[in-house]
Design an enzyme around this catalytic site. Structure first.
Site, PDB file in Angstrom:
ATOM      1  N   HIS A 127      -1.555   1.504  -4.186  1.00 24.04           N
ATOM      2  CA  HIS A 127      -1.988   2.897  -4.006  1.00 24.04           C
ATOM      3  C   HIS A 127      -1.139   3.893  -4.789  1.00 24.04           C
ATOM      4  O   HIS A 127      -1.110   5.077  -4.461  1.00 24.04           O
ATOM      5  CB  HIS A 127      -1.994   3.253  -2.507  1.00 24.04           C
ATOM      6  CG  HIS A 127      -3.051   2.520  -1.741  1.00 24.04           C
ATOM      7  ND1 HIS A 127      -3.075   2.426  -0.367  1.00 24.04           N
ATOM      8  CD2 HIS A 127      -4.146   1.833  -2.175  1.00 24.04           C
ATOM      9  CE1 HIS A 127      -4.131   1.712   0.009  1.00 24.04           C
ATOM     10  NE2 HIS A 127      -4.787   1.337  -1.069  1.00 24.04           N
ATOM     11  N   GLY A 168       2.948  -4.308   8.954  1.00 18.24           N
ATOM     12  CA  GLY A 168       2.891  -2.856   9.160  1.00 18.24           C
ATOM     13  C   GLY A 168       1.711  -2.151   8.534  1.00 18.24           C
ATOM     14  O   GLY A 168       1.860  -1.063   7.991  1.00 18.24           O
ATOM     15  N   GLN A 210       0.851  -1.196   0.000  1.00 21.34           N
ATOM     16  CA  GLN A 210       0.000   0.000   0.000  1.00 21.34           C
ATOM     17  C   GLN A 210       0.883   1.241   0.000  1.00 21.34           C
ATOM     18  O   GLN A 210       0.387   2.354  -0.103  1.00 21.34           O
ATOM     19  CB  GLN A 210      -0.883   0.015   1.249  1.00 21.34           C
ATOM     20  CG  GLN A 210      -1.857  -1.154   1.308  1.00 21.34           C
ATOM     21  CD  GLN A 210      -2.451  -1.293   2.700  1.00 21.34           C
ATOM     22  OE1 GLN A 210      -3.440  -0.665   3.036  1.00 21.34           O
ATOM     23  NE2 GLN A 210      -1.829  -2.129   3.517  1.00 21.34           N
TER      24      GLN A 210
HETATM   25  P1  OAD Z   1      -1.528   2.975   9.003  1.00 15.52           P
HETATM   26  O1  OAD Z   1      -0.878   4.233   9.478  1.00 15.52           O
HETATM   27  O2  OAD Z   1      -3.007   2.905   9.034  1.00 15.52           O
HETATM   28  O3  OAD Z   1      -0.987   1.734   9.848  1.00 15.52           O
HETATM   29  C1  OAD Z   1       0.390   1.583  10.089  1.00 15.52           C
HETATM   30  C2  OAD Z   1       0.619   0.301  10.848  1.00 15.52           C
HETATM   31  O4  OAD Z   1       2.027   0.151  11.011  1.00 15.52           O
HETATM   32  C3  OAD Z   1       0.009   0.275  12.260  1.00 15.52           C
HETATM   33  O5  OAD Z   1      -0.672  -0.942  12.471  1.00 15.52           O
HETATM   34  C4  OAD Z   1       1.229   0.402  13.168  1.00 15.52           C
HETATM   35  O6  OAD Z   1       1.055  -0.274  14.415  1.00 15.52           O
HETATM   36  C5  OAD Z   1       2.297  -0.272  12.326  1.00 15.52           C
HETATM   37  N1  OAD Z   1       3.686   0.113  12.632  1.00 15.52           N
HETATM   38  C6  OAD Z   1       4.162   1.259  13.182  1.00 15.52           C
HETATM   39  N2  OAD Z   1       5.505   1.227  13.260  1.00 15.52           N
HETATM   40  C7  OAD Z   1       5.897   0.020  12.756  1.00 15.52           C
HETATM   41  C8  OAD Z   1       7.162  -0.617  12.545  1.00 15.52           C
HETATM   42  N3  OAD Z   1       8.304  -0.021  12.876  1.00 15.52           N
HETATM   43  N4  OAD Z   1       7.171  -1.851  12.001  1.00 15.52           N
HETATM   44  C9  OAD Z   1       6.013  -2.477  11.645  1.00 15.52           C
HETATM   45  N5  OAD Z   1       4.795  -1.916  11.827  1.00 15.52           N
HETATM   46  C10 OAD Z   1       4.730  -0.692  12.363  1.00 15.52           C
HETATM   47  O7  OAD Z   1      -0.962   2.707   7.533  1.00 15.52           O
HETATM   48  P2  OAD Z   1      -1.519   1.722   6.397  1.00 15.52           P
HETATM   49  O8  OAD Z   1      -2.241   0.563   6.991  1.00 15.52           O
HETATM   50  O9  OAD Z   1      -0.402   1.458   5.478  1.00 15.52           O
HETATM   51  O10 OAD Z   1      -3.529   5.301   1.529  1.00 15.52           O
HETATM   52  O11 OAD Z   1      -2.542   2.661   5.687  1.00 15.52           O
HETATM   53  C11 OAD Z   1      -3.196   2.181   4.528  1.00 15.52           C
HETATM   54  C12 OAD Z   1      -3.471   3.322   3.595  1.00 15.52           C
HETATM   55  O12 OAD Z   1      -4.112   4.371   4.288  1.00 15.52           O
HETATM   56  C13 OAD Z   1      -2.237   3.978   3.017  1.00 15.52           C
HETATM   57  O13 OAD Z   1      -1.750   3.311   1.885  1.00 15.52           O
HETATM   58  C14 OAD Z   1      -2.691   5.351   2.697  1.00 15.52           C
HETATM   59  C15 OAD Z   1      -3.492   5.617   3.937  1.00 15.52           C
HETATM   60  O14 OAD Z   1      -4.504   6.518   3.878  1.00 15.52           O
HETATM   61  C16 OAD Z   1      -3.565   6.337   0.687  1.00 15.52           C
HETATM   62  O15 OAD Z   1      -2.882   7.327   0.821  1.00 15.52           O
HETATM   63  C17 OAD Z   1      -4.519   6.154  -0.432  1.00 15.52           C
END
Ligand code: OAD
Length: 240
Positions: A105, A176, A87
């Site tokens: 994305h 993540g 993503q």
């Molecule tokens: P989120 O910000 O929603 O989630 C990030 C995840 O990463 C959370 O579950 C955190 O706990 C985890 N996290 C934080 N630090 C970490 C680390 N060092 N190692 C592993 N995990 C860690 O981001 P996404 O799920 O990627 O879309 O969000 C999905 C989409 O929403 C994105 O692609 C973006 C956003 O709006 C668009 O821009 C269209």
């Protein structure tokens, strides 16, 4: 034959490369309202503000480097047939050496037509000496050039391809992502019922109740190292 792994990665994958996630405390959507910078309506209201937001991220990206998690995933291609469905709009998986990456994305280093963002004739890669999309800059079809990002409310053209990858996989690995955004989050349901699912995240993430998920509660770099050991213990994932 190498076992097939499908990976679904999100913002947490790149956190150790210095990128903010979106929904964690202090995340990007706290400082930049999502409706302003990640919707077609926001773009129509103020294209310059939207371009500035992605121009800034792009500048950060060229100075960033893949982290140990990205690198380990690339090395796993020796033992597994890997497809990474990300993503993330950064190119850190590719720069680490992964060769099969699907960007659900969009891609930060690219720009496209604002009339038809998916029209491949007008998708361009921004060179290092022209990183910013400038005010009034035009795509090949004469429309305003915009970031090649799938915004909220827009179709996700590669979701069908991604679902096919997941349904053909011998294991699904989720790293993540808060699994808050659809259709990407729904990909977990495309995994065959008999295949193992692993999830790496330092925080709790809601997963479907009808699926057993092996949770590795850690950051991506250490989590992937733990995952490699866990995969070795899975008899169904040995090369034939
Ligand atoms: P989120 O910000 O929603 O989630 C990030 C995840 O990463 C959370 O579950 C955190 O706990 C985890 N996290 C934080 N630090 C970490 C680390 N060092 N190692 C592993 N995990 C860690 O981001 P996404 O799920 O990627 O879309 O969000 C999905 C989409 O929403 C994105 O692609 C973006 C956003 O709006 C668009 O821009 C269209």
């Amino acid at each position: 034959m190498k076992p097939k792994l499908a990976l679904l990665t999100g913002a947490g994958m790149s956190a150790e490369s210095g990128f903010s996630t979106f929904r964690d405390k202090g995340g990007l959507w706290e400082t930049h309202p999502v409706e302003q910078v990640a919707t077609p309506e926001g773009w129509r209201a103020d294209p310059e503000l939207v371009n500035n937001f992605y121009n800034g991220l792009r500048r950060q990206l060229v100075d960033a480097a893949p982290n140990a998690g990205h690198r380990l995933l690339a090395e796993m291609e020796r033992d597994y047939e890997m497809t990474i469905i990300t993503q993330n709009v950064d190119d850190l998986h590719e720069r680490a050496g992964s060769t099969h990456v699907i960007h659900l994305h969009g891609e930060l280093m690219k720009a496209c037509s604002s009339t038809d963002p998916a029209d491949p004739r007008h998708i361009v890669t921004l060179p290092l000496d022209h990183l910013d999309i400038r005010p009034g800059e035009r795509a090949g079809d004469g429309s305003l050039l915009r970031p090649f990002i799938v915004w909220f409310g827009e179709p996700v053209p590669l979701i069908g391809t991604a679902a096919e990858v997941v349904s053909a996989a011998d294991a699904l690995i989720v790293i993540g992502t808060s699994l808050a955004v659809y259709p990407a989050a729904g990909l977990i349901h495309a995994a065959r019922p008999d295949v193992p699912i692993f999830l790496i995240d330092p925080n709790e993430v809601g997963t479907p109740r009808d699926r057993h998920v092996h949770v590795i509660r850690d950051v991506a770099s250490r989590g992937v190292a733990t995952l490699i050991e866990a995969l070795r213990q899975q008899p169904s994932l040995h090369s034939s």
